[in-house]
Design a protein around this motif. Structure first.
Motif, PDB file in Angstrom:
ATOM      1  N   THR A  57       0.846  -1.186   0.000  1.00 14.86           N
ATOM      2  CA  THR A  57       0.000   0.000   0.000  1.00 14.86           C
ATOM      3  C   THR A  57       0.882   1.237   0.000  1.00 14.86           C
ATOM      4  OG1 THR A  57      -1.928   1.054   0.990  1.00 14.86           O
ATOM      5  CG2 THR A  57      -0.256   0.230   2.510  1.00 14.86           C
ATOM      6  N   VAL A  58       0.318   2.348  -0.462  1.00 13.36           N
ATOM      7  CA  VAL A  58       1.044   3.613  -0.550  1.00 13.36           C
ATOM      8  C   VAL A  58       0.340   4.634   0.337  1.00 13.36           C
ATOM      9  CG1 VAL A  58       1.744   5.484  -2.088  1.00 13.36           C
ATOM     10  CG2 VAL A  58       1.840   3.115  -2.882  1.00 13.36           C
ATOM     11  N   LEU A  59       1.126   5.342   1.153  1.00 10.14           N
ATOM     12  CA  LEU A  59       0.602   6.398   2.017  1.00 10.14           C
ATOM     13  C   LEU A  59       1.026   7.742   1.455  1.00 10.14           C
ATOM     14  CD1 LEU A  59       1.678   4.906   5.459  1.00 10.14           C
ATOM     15  CD2 LEU A  59      -0.477   4.566   4.255  1.00 10.14           C
ATOM     16  N   ASN A  60       0.089   8.679   1.392  1.00  2.29           N
ATOM     17  CA  ASN A  60       0.397  10.024   0.922  1.00  2.29           C
ATOM     18  C   ASN A  60       0.402  10.966   2.124  1.00  2.29           C
ATOM     19  OD1 ASN A  60       0.613  12.517  -0.254  1.00  2.29           O
ATOM     20  ND2 ASN A  60      -0.939  12.146  -1.809  1.00  2.29           N
ATOM     21  N   LEU A  61       1.581  11.464   2.470  1.00  2.00           N
ATOM     22  CA  LEU A  61       1.747  12.356   3.611  1.00  2.00           C
ATOM     23  C   LEU A  61       1.917  13.803   3.178  1.00  2.00           C
ATOM     24  CD1 LEU A  61       4.189  10.176   5.765  1.00  2.00           C
ATOM     25  CD2 LEU A  61       1.694  10.156   5.729  1.00  2.00           C
ATOM     26  N   ALA A  62       1.515  14.130   1.970  1.00  2.00           N
ATOM     27  CA  ALA A  62       1.732  15.465   1.414  1.00  2.00           C
ATOM     28  C   ALA A  62       1.090  16.565   2.256  1.00  2.00           C
ATOM     29  CB  ALA A  62       1.207  15.534  -0.021  1.00  2.00           C
ATOM     30  N   GLY A  63      -0.038  16.305   2.867  1.00  2.00           N
ATOM     31  CA  GLY A  63      -0.728  17.329   3.640  1.00  2.00           C
ATOM     32  C   GLY A  63      -0.237  17.481   5.061  1.00  2.00           C
ATOM     33  N   TYR A  64       0.743  16.691   5.461  1.00  2.00           N
ATOM     34  CA  TYR A  64       1.254  16.721   6.830  1.00  2.00           C
ATOM     35  C   TYR A  64       2.477  17.618   6.939  1.00  2.00           C
ATOM     36  CZ  TYR A  64      -1.639  12.536   7.402  1.00  2.00           C
ATOM     37  OH  TYR A  64      -2.681  11.640   7.438  1.00  2.00           O
ATOM     38  N   THR A  65       2.662  18.207   8.112  1.00  2.00           N
ATOM     39  CA  THR A  65       3.849  19.031   8.352  1.00  2.00           C
ATOM     40  C   THR A  65       5.060  18.133   8.582  1.00  2.00           C
ATOM     41  OG1 THR A  65       3.372  19.135  10.715  1.00  2.00           O
ATOM     42  CG2 THR A  65       2.496  20.913   9.356  1.00  2.00           C
ATOM     43  N   ILE A  84       7.638   6.966  11.034  1.00  2.00           N
ATOM     44  CA  ILE A  84       7.856   7.548   9.701  1.00  2.00           C
ATOM     45  C   ILE A  84       8.298   8.991   9.917  1.00  2.00           C
ATOM     46  CG2 ILE A  84       6.809   8.243   7.514  1.00  2.00           C
ATOM     47  CD1 ILE A  84       4.773   6.015   7.908  1.00  2.00           C
ATOM     48  N   ILE A  85       9.365   9.387   9.251  1.00  2.00           N
ATOM     49  CA  ILE A  85       9.858  10.766   9.338  1.00  2.00           C
ATOM     50  C   ILE A  85       9.488  11.493   8.047  1.00  2.00           C
ATOM     51  CG2 ILE A  85      11.897  12.241   9.615  1.00  2.00           C
ATOM     52  CD1 ILE A  85      11.301  10.469  12.060  1.00  2.00           C
ATOM     53  N   LYS A  86       8.784  12.610   8.196  1.00  2.00           N
ATOM     54  CA  LYS A  86       8.436  13.449   7.036  1.00  2.00           C
ATOM     55  C   LYS A  86       9.377  14.637   7.029  1.00  2.00           C
ATOM     56  CE  LYS A  86       5.284  15.478   4.072  1.00  2.00           C
ATOM     57  NZ  LYS A  86       5.007  16.818   4.055  1.00  2.00           N
ATOM     58  N   GLN A  87      10.071  14.831   5.908  1.00  2.00           N
ATOM     59  CA  GLN A  87      11.015  15.956   5.781  1.00  2.00           C
ATOM     60  C   GLN A  87      10.377  17.107   5.065  1.00  2.00           C
ATOM     61  OE1 GLN A  87      14.356  14.084   3.773  1.00  2.00           O
ATOM     62  NE2 GLN A  87      15.332  13.712   5.729  1.00  2.00           N
TER      63      GLN A  87
END
Length: 87
Positions: A57-65, A84-87
């Motif tokens: 599955t694919v997660l889209n974290l585009a809207g997260y800070t 999960i680390i979002k840069q």
């Protein structure tokens, strides 16, 4: 029959991590992902994705800070949590 799976047998890859926006979770065995829930570091559920018994599955974290998030992955009724680390 009753099927028991221990956490050690949940073999998956999560990439890329750290990520900019998109994260892929892929099982490395024949197990199927049932659900993925995304939480912030305070434990607030941000997103829940029901997966139709797929091995990836694919997660889209585009809207997260930017920051750290937790993904709770459910496979065959068993759960494990990964950072999960979002840069």
């Amino acid at each position: 029959t009753l099927k028991t799976i221990s956490f050690e047998s949940l073999a998956y890859t999560l990439y890329p991590n750290p990520t900019q926006d998109i994260v892929t979770i892929a099982m490395t065995t024949t197990q199927r992902i049932e659900q993925v829930a995304i939480y912030d570091v305070l434990g607030k559920k941000l997103q829940e994705i029901r997966v139709p018994q797929e091995s990836q599955t694919v997660l889209n974290l585009a809207g997260y800070t930017k920051g750290m998030y937790l993904a709770k992955i459910t496979v065959d009724g068993q759960q494990t949590t990964v950072k999960i680390i979002k840069q």
